[in-house]
Design a protein around this motif. Structure first.
Motif, short mmCIF file in Angstrom:
data_model
loop_
_atom_site.label_atom_id
_atom_site.label_comp_id
_atom_site.label_asym_id
_atom_site.label_seq_id
_atom_site.Cartn_x
_atom_site.Cartn_y
_atom_site.Cartn_z
N THR A 1 0.83 -1.20 0.00
CA THR A 1 0.00 0.00 0.00
C THR A 1 0.87 1.25 0.00
OG1 THR A 1 -1.84 -1.15 1.09
CG2 THR A 1 -1.80 1.25 1.26
N ASP A 2 1.96 1.23 0.75
CA ASP A 2 2.91 2.34 0.72
C ASP A 2 3.50 2.51 -0.68
OD1 ASP A 2 2.52 2.89 3.37
OD2 ASP A 2 4.35 1.88 4.06
N TRP A 3 3.85 1.37 -1.30
CA TRP A 3 4.37 1.42 -2.67
C TRP A 3 3.35 2.05 -3.62
CZ3 TRP A 3 1.77 -1.35 -6.52
CH2 TRP A 3 2.27 -1.15 -7.82
N ALA A 4 2.08 1.62 -3.51
CA ALA A 4 1.04 2.14 -4.40
C ALA A 4 0.87 3.65 -4.24
CB ALA A 4 -0.29 1.43 -4.12
N ALA A 5 0.90 4.12 -2.99
CA ALA A 5 0.77 5.56 -2.75
C ALA A 5 1.94 6.32 -3.37
CB ALA A 5 0.69 5.83 -1.25
N ASP A 6 3.15 5.79 -3.21
CA ASP A 6 4.33 6.42 -3.79
C ASP A 6 4.27 6.40 -5.32
OD1 ASP A 6 5.35 6.88 -1.27
OD2 ASP A 6 6.73 5.17 -1.31
N TRP A 7 3.83 5.27 -5.86
CA TRP A 7 3.77 5.08 -7.32
C TRP A 7 2.81 6.08 -7.96
CZ3 TRP A 7 7.15 2.11 -9.83
CH2 TRP A 7 6.89 1.67 -11.12
N VAL A 8 1.63 6.23 -7.37
CA VAL A 8 0.65 7.18 -7.90
C VAL A 8 1.15 8.62 -7.74
CG1 VAL A 8 -1.68 8.14 -7.55
CG2 VAL A 8 -1.34 5.65 -7.59
N ARG A 9 1.73 8.91 -6.59
CA ARG A 9 2.25 10.25 -6.36
C ARG A 9 3.35 10.59 -7.37
NH1 ARG A 9 4.06 9.34 -1.66
NH2 ARG A 9 2.01 9.54 -0.65
N TYR A 10 4.22 9.61 -7.65
CA TYR A 10 5.32 9.82 -8.58
C TYR A 10 4.81 10.10 -10.00
CZ TYR A 10 9.21 8.70 -11.69
OH TYR A 10 10.15 8.75 -12.69
N TRP A 11 3.95 9.22 -10.52
CA TRP A 11 3.53 9.34 -11.91
C TRP A 11 2.61 10.53 -12.15
CZ3 TRP A 11 6.25 7.59 -15.59
CH2 TRP A 11 6.97 6.41 -15.46
N THR A 12 1.93 10.99 -11.11
CA THR A 12 1.06 12.16 -11.27
C THR A 12 1.75 13.45 -10.85
OG1 THR A 12 0.09 11.92 -9.05
CG2 THR A 12 -0.99 10.74 -10.87
N ARG A 13 3.05 13.37 -10.58
CA ARG A 13 3.83 14.53 -10.13
C ARG A 13 3.20 15.20 -8.91
NH1 ARG A 13 7.59 16.64 -14.04
NH2 ARG A 13 7.62 15.37 -15.94
N GLY A 14 2.74 14.37 -8.00
CA GLY A 14 2.20 14.86 -6.74
C GLY A 14 0.76 15.34 -6.80
N GLN A 15 0.13 15.27 -7.97
CA GLN A 15 -1.25 15.75 -8.09
C GLN A 15 -2.27 14.68 -7.71
OE1 GLN A 15 -2.04 18.30 -11.73
NE2 GLN A 15 -0.13 17.34 -12.36
N GLY A 16 -1.88 13.42 -7.81
CA GLY A 16 -2.81 12.33 -7.56
C GLY A 16 -2.68 11.76 -6.17
N MET A 17 -3.73 11.04 -5.75
CA MET A 17 -3.75 10.38 -4.45
C MET A 17 -4.29 8.97 -4.62
SD MET A 17 -5.78 11.49 -0.97
CE MET A 17 -7.42 11.22 -1.66
N PHE A 18 -3.48 7.99 -4.28
CA PHE A 18 -3.92 6.61 -4.40
C PHE A 18 -5.05 6.32 -3.42
CE2 PHE A 18 -3.57 2.30 -2.51
CZ PHE A 18 -4.10 1.59 -3.57
N VAL A 19 -6.18 5.82 -3.96
CA VAL A 19 -7.30 5.42 -3.11
C VAL A 19 -7.78 4.02 -3.44
CG1 VAL A 19 -9.73 5.90 -2.53
CG2 VAL A 19 -8.08 7.77 -2.63
N THR A 20 -7.85 3.66 -4.75
CA THR A 20 -8.40 2.36 -5.11
C THR A 20 -7.43 1.57 -5.98
OG1 THR A 20 -9.55 3.25 -7.06
CG2 THR A 20 -10.79 3.17 -4.98
N SER A 21 -7.43 0.26 -5.78
CA SER A 21 -6.63 -0.64 -6.60
C SER A 21 -7.56 -1.53 -7.41
CB SER A 21 -5.72 -1.50 -5.72
OG SER A 21 -6.48 -2.38 -4.91
N ALA A 22 -7.22 -1.72 -8.68
CA ALA A 22 -8.02 -2.58 -9.55
C ALA A 22 -7.10 -3.12 -10.63
CB ALA A 22 -9.20 -1.80 -10.13
N MET A 23 -7.67 -3.58 -11.74
CA MET A 23 -6.86 -4.24 -12.77
C MET A 23 -7.12 -3.74 -14.19
SD MET A 23 -7.02 -8.21 -11.54
CE MET A 23 -6.24 -8.75 -10.02
#
Length: 360
Positions: free
Chosen positions: A252-274
């Motif tokens: 979950t920490d990885w997912a939050a970092d991953w979303v933050r990185y690719w959105t240049r800090g604009q996004g916030m990880f909330v849901t995981s899907a496929m």
């Protein structure tokens, strides 16, 4: 009911001259030409169903089929599941199949099918998800702006990574997870229409979502996570799509970092899907040839399970338990319907307006 509609109705054995929705005739077969394509106002995109399409335990599609009277079955051999349509509301229901490959294939196949006029159609992805307990509770429903791919990466087994690496999973153009150079997206992140997302959220933020003692008991276990303990609610938050069903606090920490990185800090990880990054890439391709409008695409995900266990429970134990049945499945599919229907109702009620202009 099979796909067999006529362009002219009968009332008491007499031809009904009232306007009727255009409908395919005998030449409208899968893969063939169609002189009278079906008009579609809204496409409900679901990813899977449990058992039958109606009358048993509901997956993502069943409530939409039953409550929106999607009774006209349309053969769709080029996809994963037949389509269902309501000729009065002009709503089309789709089940893509699980995973971004199937969702992309089904979406592209639908968009290229000459039996359907999708030029003004709104696409509503309505699917269950893992939900981050830092931000929401099971049963909660989140409208996304950013769709982030979790598969395009380098990976080294965690048992072999250097001592100063937090993870062995890092972007393809980087020298490791500690490389702080800015992202260079190449299919890893997509931003869908933020104005439409904000409109949908504003319209639905006060929708009352289902709650029951079962999911309340599950929420209570997340001591120290106040958002996870809240009754289900509507929020905004972004989606990470990956073909691996991952779980745990570190992931979950990885997912939050991953979303933050690719959105240049604009996004916030909330849901995981496929599925989302596959579905939307198909939409982008179809938009380029004028088959759909990419600005009419929405993603709504509701939490059927948490992405990490409650305090005191290890990740493996909790994951295996959840695989026996998601704690929030029933609540999440009901939430999807209640929230999504608010948007559908608004679009239907004012179609002459929204057919021409995307809401903001």
């Amino acid at each position: 009911m099979l796909f067999a509609l006529a362009g002219l109705g009968l009332v008491g054995g007499v031809a009904d001259a009232r306007p009727q929705a255009p409908a395919p005739v005998a030449d409208c077969q899968p893969g063939g030409p169609c002189s009278h394509p079906l008009p579609v106002r809204i496409v409900i995109v679901t990813l899977f169903e449990i058992g039958k399409d109606s009358g048993d335990v509901a997956g993502e599609f069943q409530l939409w089929k039953e409550r929106r009277h999607l009774d006209v079955r349309i053969p769709f051999p080029q996809g994963s599941h037949d389509l269902y349509y309501n000729p009065d509301s002009q709503i089309l229901g789709v089940v893509t199949g699980v995973g971004n490959i199937r969702s992309a294939n089904t979406t592209m196949a639908l968009g290229l099918d000459p039996r359907f006029d999708l030029r003004h159609a709104y696409f509503l992805v309505a699917g269950i998800a893992g939900i981050d307990p830092h931000h929401a509770s099971i049963g909660s429903a989140a409208w996304a702006r950013f769709l982030v791919d979790g598969d395009l990466a380098h990976e080294i087994d965690a048992r072999e990574i250097p001592a100063d690496w937090k993870t062995g999973y890092f972007p393809r153009d980087k020298k490791g997870p500690n490389d702080t150079s800015p992202p260079k997206p190449s299919g890893e992140v997509f931003e869908i229409n933020p104005a439409l997302r904000d409109w949908a959220y504003t319209l639905t933020r006060d929708v009352v979502l289902p709650d029951d003692p079962h999911i309340a008991a599950e929420r209570a276990r997340y001591v120290g996570y106040p958002m996870a303990q809240r009754p289900p609610f509507v929020l905004t938050g972004d989606n990470l799509a990956a073909l691996t069903f991952w779980h745990g606090a570190k992931m979950t920490d990885w997912a939050a970092d991953w979303v933050r990185y690719w959105t240049r800090g604009q996004g916030m990880f909330v849901t995981s899907a496929m599925e989302e990054t596959g579905t939307y890439q198909a939409i982008l391709g179809l938009d380029r040839i004028g088959r759909v409008d990419k600005n009419r695409f929405m993603v709504l995900r509701a939490g059927s399970n948490y992405t990490m266990p409650p305090p005191g429970v290890d990740a493996a134990t909790y994951l295996l338990r959840e695989n026996e049945g998601y704690a929030g499945l029933e609540a999440s599919v009901e939430s999807l319907y209640r929230v999504g229907s608010k948007v559908v109702d608004e679009l239907e009620a004012h179609w002459p307006k929204y057919e021409k202009t995307v809401p903001q």
